[in-house]
Design an enzyme around this catalytic site. Structure first.
Site: not given
Ligand SMILES: NC(=O)c1ccc[n+]([C@@H]2O[C@H](COP(=O)([O-])OP(=O)(O)OC[C@H]3O[C@@H](n4cnc5c(N)ncnc54)[C@H](O)[C@@H]3O)[C@@H](O)[C@H]2O)c1
Length: 261
Positions: A137, A150
């Site tokens: 990220s 995080y």
């Molecule tokens: N949303 C953003 O703006 C953004 C920005 C930069 C990076 N990211 C990265 O993109 C990826 C997705 O982000 P997001 O915002 O969609 O996250 P989110 O929280 O919507 O999704 C994360 C998923 O991981 C699952 N999860 C959590 N713990 C778990 C476990 N123990 N076992 C199985 N599954 C588990 C959750 O149920 C969820 O579906 C992440 O790696 C995040 O760091 C997101």
């Protein structure tokens, strides 16, 4: 043709999310079958939307028994995995006040689960000269107020990508990462009260392209890194951040004219 994943099986951890769904959609569009591993039962509806090439497998990635059970199901239904996308995460983070248990839980989900998946899938990834894509990220590279856990976990993913790339190259496994900027997702939608226009307005100050990213825009880069089009790419981090990471403090206040005032 270079983007074709026909005949390949991909595993996407955290596949129940908007970004996970978009990644699965892109991989399926290129011909892959995709297993979505997630602790959130909402993954079942995601797999249903994606169609017959998608399989949802409920799994707690932080639990070895659950992981073993999930992988057995993936192997039985879809065969050996040749592409691994480590996308699951928790945003559990109370900055300075975060207790030890939260640190351990978050690092377990955000970092250690990626290692455990790579360990368990190593032989089949090697046999197929496969690829791994890790999610890091923009948060990995700068301080963010009130957030300690995080960003540390995402910085660890950036380093893990380098370590994996180095040690798995001899097996023919390429390992890269993507670093998204703010992307339309559950977390952004919740904070913005579901108001996309508002989220874009706020994001405009932080992203050169003046808006949030779309999950599909992140997914296209993941697809590239999973595909033969990226056959000479390993150990790389791809910013999918609308220019967030090149923006310095001078963007809105050019320093030279101010010095000359
Ligand atoms: N949303 C953003 O703006 C953004 C920005 C930069 C990076 N990211 C990265 O993109 C990826 C997705 O982000 P997001 O915002 O969609 O996250 P989110 O929280 O919507 O999704 C994360 C998923 O991981 C699952 N999860 C959590 N713990 C778990 C476990 N123990 N076992 C199985 N599954 C588990 C959750 O149920 C969820 O579906 C992440 O790696 C995040 O760091 C997101």
């Amino acid at each position: 043709m270079h983007y074709s994943l026909e005949g390949q099986t991909a595993l996407v951890s955290g596949g129940a999310t908007l970004i996970g769904e978009a990644v699965a959609q892109a991989l399926i569009g290129a011909g892959a079958r995709v297993a979505l591993l997630d602790i959130d039962p909402a993954g079942a509806a995601v797999a249903q939307r994606l169609g017959e090439r998608a399989l949802f497998v409920p799994c707690d990635l932080a639990d070895d028994a659950s992981l073993a059970q999930a992988l057995a199901q993936v192997h039985q239904r879809l065969g050996p995995v040749s592409r691994l996308v480590n996308l699951a995460c928790t945003y559990l983070d109370d900055g300075l006040a975060s207790p030890r248990a939260d640190w351990l839980r978050a690092l377990n989900v955000n970092v250690v689960s990626a290692v455990c998946l790579a360990q368990r899938l190593h032989a089949e990834l090697a046999a197929q000269r496969g690829a791994i894509v890790n999610f890091t990220s923009i948060s990995a590279r700068c301080g963010q107020s009130g957030r300690w856990v995080y960003p540390v976990s995402k910085a660890a993913m950036a380093q893990l990508t380098r370590s994996m790339a180095l040690d798995l190259a001899a097996d023919g496994i390429r390992v890269n990462s993507v670093s998204p900027g703010w992307t339309w997702s559950r977390v952004i939608s919740e904070v913005a009260g579901g108001d996309r226009a508002k989220a874009d307005r706020v994001a405009a100050d932080y992203h050169l392209l003046g808006r949030l990213g779309e999950p599909a825009e992140v997914a296209q880069v993941v697809l590239f890194l999973c595909s033969e089009a990226a056959s000479f790419v390993t150990g790389a981090d791809y910013a999918v951040d609308g220019g967030y990471s090149v923006m310095g403090p001078e963007r809105n206040q050019p320093a030279i004219p101010r010095l000359a005032e």
